[in-house]
Motif scaffolding. Structure first.
Motif, short mmCIF file in Angstrom:
data_model
loop_
_atom_site.label_atom_id
_atom_site.label_comp_id
_atom_site.label_asym_id
_atom_site.label_seq_id
_atom_site.Cartn_x
_atom_site.Cartn_y
_atom_site.Cartn_z
N VAL A 147 0.91 -1.00 -0.25
CA VAL A 147 -0.15 0.26 0.22
C VAL A 147 1.36 1.73 -0.11
O VAL A 147 0.72 2.68 -0.72
CB VAL A 147 -1.15 0.21 1.30
N THR A 148 1.90 1.67 0.77
CA THR A 148 3.15 2.34 1.05
C THR A 148 3.55 2.68 -0.68
O THR A 148 3.92 4.14 -1.00
CB THR A 148 3.69 2.43 2.29
N ASP A 149 3.80 1.44 -1.19
CA ASP A 149 4.73 1.78 -2.42
C ASP A 149 3.52 2.04 -3.64
O ASP A 149 3.75 2.65 -4.24
CB ASP A 149 5.27 0.18 -3.15
N TRP A 150 2.24 1.50 -3.39
CA TRP A 150 0.87 2.15 -4.09
C TRP A 150 1.37 4.38 -4.11
O TRP A 150 1.69 4.57 -5.29
CB TRP A 150 -0.22 1.30 -4.10
N PHE A 151 1.08 4.38 -3.07
CA PHE A 151 0.74 5.62 -2.74
C PHE A 151 2.52 6.26 -3.08
O PHE A 151 2.50 7.50 -4.20
CB PHE A 151 0.92 6.03 -1.29
N LEU A 152 3.48 5.76 -2.82
CA LEU A 152 4.94 6.38 -2.94
C LEU A 152 4.84 6.71 -5.05
O LEU A 152 5.28 7.62 -5.30
CB LEU A 152 5.81 5.63 -2.48
#
Length: 311
Positions: free
Chosen positions: A144-149
């Motif tokens: 999820v963090t990578d998607w937002f990143l």
């Protein structure tokens, strides 16, 4: 029945309670931090700039008057050039640009501080949880963090600001929930480093649960990194707020530096060459962002001397 901690005798022979010793250590740490911080000229300049801008924002009603934002009671003519009465000229309604600039400091600093707090809070929680737990918990959180990143932060903020009500709280929420991934990755890396230390294993062996280890051992050790990251996020949040206001997605009922740039563009100040309407808010945004960045770099250098930040 609770027992009071036993008093401890220090090297000078003075008996103190553990709580008093803890307070004394904190005071010593703060004094040591300030001594190191003072050696960074850039950090001192940034701190001086922030203190000055904060004082201007707090005492705005006293400095320029509470009615200086009123359109109906504007004291000057439309787009007057700088003069003795109006040092930075007037806007299209005859209001003093200097007065609007002072009032805009309140909104820009408020949005920057609150949005940065929300961003860092989300990033810290996600980073600690992802670093502490292993398996699918960490995998899901980091994906999820990578998607937002990888998603453009400004595009996500614009999308949120578009579908929600146009208010200052919408801008704060839009910035906070779209800029936390960098903080989360930094905190996760620091959490993994902290949890590899022997005292974490001893805490687990003594029966410390997940909440105890994360709150009492991991969080205090990642707080220096979080503090340095906060000062850097604030400058980014102020720039993002100015961008959203310039695009017409801010609250039209309040005065902000980005909103002033948007009003100047709509008034034709760009084509007419009315520099006194365009330059002041842009310079103010740049100075505040620079001040927070200088403070953040200095704090980061003090907390981690290995970085070798120039003084």
């Amino acid at each position: 029945m609770t027992t009071e901690p036993l008093p401890v005798q220090n090297e000078a022979g003075v008996t103190k309670t553990p709580r008093a010793l803890a307070r004394a250590r904190k005071r010593q740490s703060l004094a040591r931090f300030w001594r190191e911080y003072r050696t960074h000229r850039g950090g001192l300049w940034g701190l001086a700039g922030l203190v000055l801008i904060a004082l201007i924002a707090v005492f705005a009603p006293t400095l320029v008057g509470a009615d200086s934002q009123s359109v109906t009671d504007a004291p000057g003519g439309a787009l007057e050039s700088p003069s003795g009465e109006f040092p930075l000229g007037t806007d299209q309604f005859g209001r003093s640009v200097l007065a609007l600039l002072v009032w805009g400091a309140r909104v820009s600093l408020t949005v920057g501080l609150l949005a940065a707090f929300l961003c860092v809070a989300i990033g810290t929680v996600v980073g600690i949880v992802a670093g502490h737990f292993h398996g699918w918990y960490s995998t899901v959180l980091m994906r999820v963090t990578d998607w937002f990143l990888v998603m453009p932060t400004l595009v996500l903020a614009i999308a949120l600001a578009t579908v929600m009500d146009r208010s200052i709280w919408t801008v704060i929420l839009a910035i906070g929930v779209t800029t936390w991934p960098t903080t989360a990755r930094l905190v996760r890396a620091q959490t993994l480093a902290v949890e590899s230390r022997p005292y974490i294993e001893r805490a687990r062996a003594l029966g410390g649960g997940h909440g105890h280890i994360m709150a009492r051992h991991v969080l205090p050790n990642v707080m220096p990194l979080v503090l340095a990251q906060t000062t850097l996020v604030i400058s980014s949040a102020i720039l993002t707020e100015a961008t959203l206001a310039f695009l017409g997605l801010g609250d039209p009922t309040i005065t902000s530096w980005g909103g002033m740039l948007q009003d100047a563009r709509e008034a034709g100040a760009v084509s007419a060459g009315d520099w006194w309407y365009l330059a002041p808010p842009g310079i103010a945004i740049a100075l505040v962002a620079l001040s927070f960045t200088l403070c953040g770099r200095a704090i980061e250098s003090v907390l981690n001397p290995k970085l070798g930040v120039a003084r």
